[in-house]
Scaffold this active site. Structure first.
Site, PDB file in Angstrom:
ATOM      1  N   ASN A   8     -23.440  43.718  29.377  1.00 56.13           N
ATOM      2  CA  ASN A   8     -22.382  43.077  30.150  1.00 56.13           C
ATOM      3  C   ASN A   8     -21.324  42.527  29.191  1.00 56.13           C
ATOM      4  O   ASN A   8     -21.652  41.891  28.186  1.00 56.13           O
ATOM      5  CB  ASN A   8     -22.955  41.943  31.000  1.00 56.13           C
ATOM      6  N   CYS A  52     -28.254  32.337  19.527  1.00 54.36           N
ATOM      7  CA  CYS A  52     -28.390  31.995  18.103  1.00 54.36           C
ATOM      8  C   CYS A  52     -29.636  31.133  17.905  1.00 54.36           C
ATOM      9  O   CYS A  52     -30.405  31.341  16.961  1.00 54.36           O
ATOM     10  CB  CYS A  52     -27.159  31.238  17.607  1.00 54.36           C
ATOM     11  N   THR A  75     -22.966  36.102  31.072  1.00 52.76           N
ATOM     12  CA  THR A  75     -23.168  34.649  31.159  1.00 52.76           C
ATOM     13  C   THR A  75     -23.487  34.017  29.809  1.00 52.76           C
ATOM     14  O   THR A  75     -23.250  32.826  29.617  1.00 52.76           O
ATOM     15  CB  THR A  75     -24.315  34.313  32.133  1.00 52.76           C
ATOM     16  N   HIS A 112     -29.446  44.564  27.352  1.00 54.08           N
ATOM     17  CA  HIS A 112     -30.540  44.472  28.324  1.00 54.08           C
ATOM     18  C   HIS A 112     -31.290  45.799  28.349  1.00 54.08           C
ATOM     19  O   HIS A 112     -30.666  46.868  28.399  1.00 54.08           O
ATOM     20  CB  HIS A 112     -29.993  44.259  29.741  1.00 54.08           C
ATOM     21  N   HIS A 138     -25.678  41.016  23.538  1.00 52.64           N
ATOM     22  CA  HIS A 138     -27.084  41.343  23.795  1.00 52.64           C
ATOM     23  C   HIS A 138     -27.184  42.607  24.622  1.00 52.64           C
ATOM     24  O   HIS A 138     -26.330  42.888  25.450  1.00 52.64           O
ATOM     25  CB  HIS A 138     -27.809  40.182  24.488  1.00 52.64           C
ATOM     26  N   CYS A 156     -25.023  27.877  20.801  1.00 56.18           N
ATOM     27  CA  CYS A 156     -25.215  29.223  21.351  1.00 56.18           C
ATOM     28  C   CYS A 156     -26.715  29.435  21.535  1.00 56.18           C
ATOM     29  O   CYS A 156     -27.485  29.400  20.570  1.00 56.18           O
ATOM     30  CB  CYS A 156     -24.637  30.299  20.436  1.00 56.18           C
TER      31      CYS A 156
HETATM   32  P1  5GP Z   1     -25.685  38.345  30.711  1.00 51.62           P
HETATM   33  O1  5GP Z   1     -25.520  37.908  32.138  1.00 51.62           O
HETATM   34  O2  5GP Z   1     -24.894  37.467  29.758  1.00 51.62           O
HETATM   35  O3  5GP Z   1     -25.490  39.801  30.473  1.00 51.62           O
HETATM   36  O4  5GP Z   1     -27.234  38.116  30.388  1.00 51.62           O
HETATM   37  C1  5GP Z   1     -27.768  36.923  29.979  1.00 51.62           C
HETATM   38  C2  5GP Z   1     -29.258  37.022  30.236  1.00 51.62           C
HETATM   39  O5  5GP Z   1     -29.913  36.040  29.471  1.00 51.62           O
HETATM   40  C3  5GP Z   1     -29.652  36.778  31.705  1.00 51.62           C
HETATM   41  O6  5GP Z   1     -30.362  37.918  32.184  1.00 51.62           O
HETATM   42  C4  5GP Z   1     -30.508  35.521  31.640  1.00 51.62           C
HETATM   43  O7  5GP Z   1     -31.594  35.566  32.545  1.00 51.62           O
HETATM   44  C5  5GP Z   1     -30.976  35.495  30.197  1.00 51.62           C
HETATM   45  N1  5GP Z   1     -31.170  34.167  29.650  1.00 51.62           N
HETATM   46  C6  5GP Z   1     -30.319  33.116  29.722  1.00 51.62           C
HETATM   47  N2  5GP Z   1     -30.833  32.059  29.062  1.00 51.62           N
HETATM   48  C7  5GP Z   1     -32.029  32.460  28.555  1.00 51.62           C
HETATM   49  C8  5GP Z   1     -33.026  31.808  27.783  1.00 51.62           C
HETATM   50  O8  5GP Z   1     -32.936  30.642  27.416  1.00 51.62           O
HETATM   51  N3  5GP Z   1     -34.140  32.522  27.451  1.00 51.62           N
HETATM   52  C9  5GP Z   1     -34.285  33.832  27.842  1.00 51.62           C
HETATM   53  N4  5GP Z   1     -35.418  34.444  27.465  1.00 51.62           N
HETATM   54  N5  5GP Z   1     -33.358  34.473  28.567  1.00 51.62           N
HETATM   55  C10 5GP Z   1     -32.251  33.799  28.928  1.00 51.62           C
HETATM   56 ZN    ZN Z   2     -24.810  33.127  19.142  1.00 47.48          ZN
END
Ligand code: 5GP
Ligand code: ZN
Length: 114
Positions: free
Chosen positions: A85, A7, A93, A100, A98, A4
């Site tokens: 999300n 994590c 994704t 935002h 988390h 993850c």
């Molecule tokens: P989700 O689409 O799950 O709501 O948001 C995941 C977010 O995590 C995305 O905005 C993506 O740009 C960010 N993200 C994905 N992998 C990484 C990473 O390795 N480092 C950082 N700082 N952000 C990440």
């Molecule tokens: Zn995790």
């Protein structure tokens, strides 16, 4: 949890731009920001998403961190948007809960449309 990414960021295994940390959570800049400010607040404990039987105190701590993070990023006066999300249609994704926090410029009012 193995494999993850959040994590691994939270426990320091993967380097990131963590700028705020408590016993329970970290905040760091998103890798791919669509806005001048885009950061993520992530609990250190793994929950797949909002619907994963998350204890209320975890939400309390995550949301209490939002204005702190907004102040640190200089967007507390101008305003910001908070997004969680959850699941496929929302475009989640990373399967680790988390929050935002987005800001730094005026945003579209259209986020509730398809
Ligand atoms: P989700 O689409 O799950 O709501 O948001 C995941 C977010 O995590 C995305 O905005 C993506 O740009 C960010 N993200 C994905 N992998 C990484 C990473 O390795 N480092 C950082 N700082 N952000 C990440
Ligand atoms: Zn995790």
């Amino acid at each position: 949890m193995d494999d993850c990414i959040f994590c691994k960021i939270a426990n320091g295994e993967i380097p990131s731009s963590i700028f705020y940390e408590t016993e329970d959570l970290v905040a760091f800049d998103d890798l791919n920001p669509p806005m001048p400010v885009h950061c993520l607040i992530v609990p250190k404990a793994h929950y797949a998403n909002l619907a994963a039987d998350v204890p209320g105190e975890v939400f309390a701590k995550l949301f209490a961190a939002v204005p702190v993070v907004a102040h640190m990023k200089g967007i507390d006066e101008s305003g910001y948007r908070v997004v969680i999300n959850t699941g496929k249609d929302a475009g989640q994704t990373v399967q680790h809960l988390h929050v935002h926090v987005l800001g730094g410029a005026p945003m579209s009012e259209r986020m509730f449309k398809k």
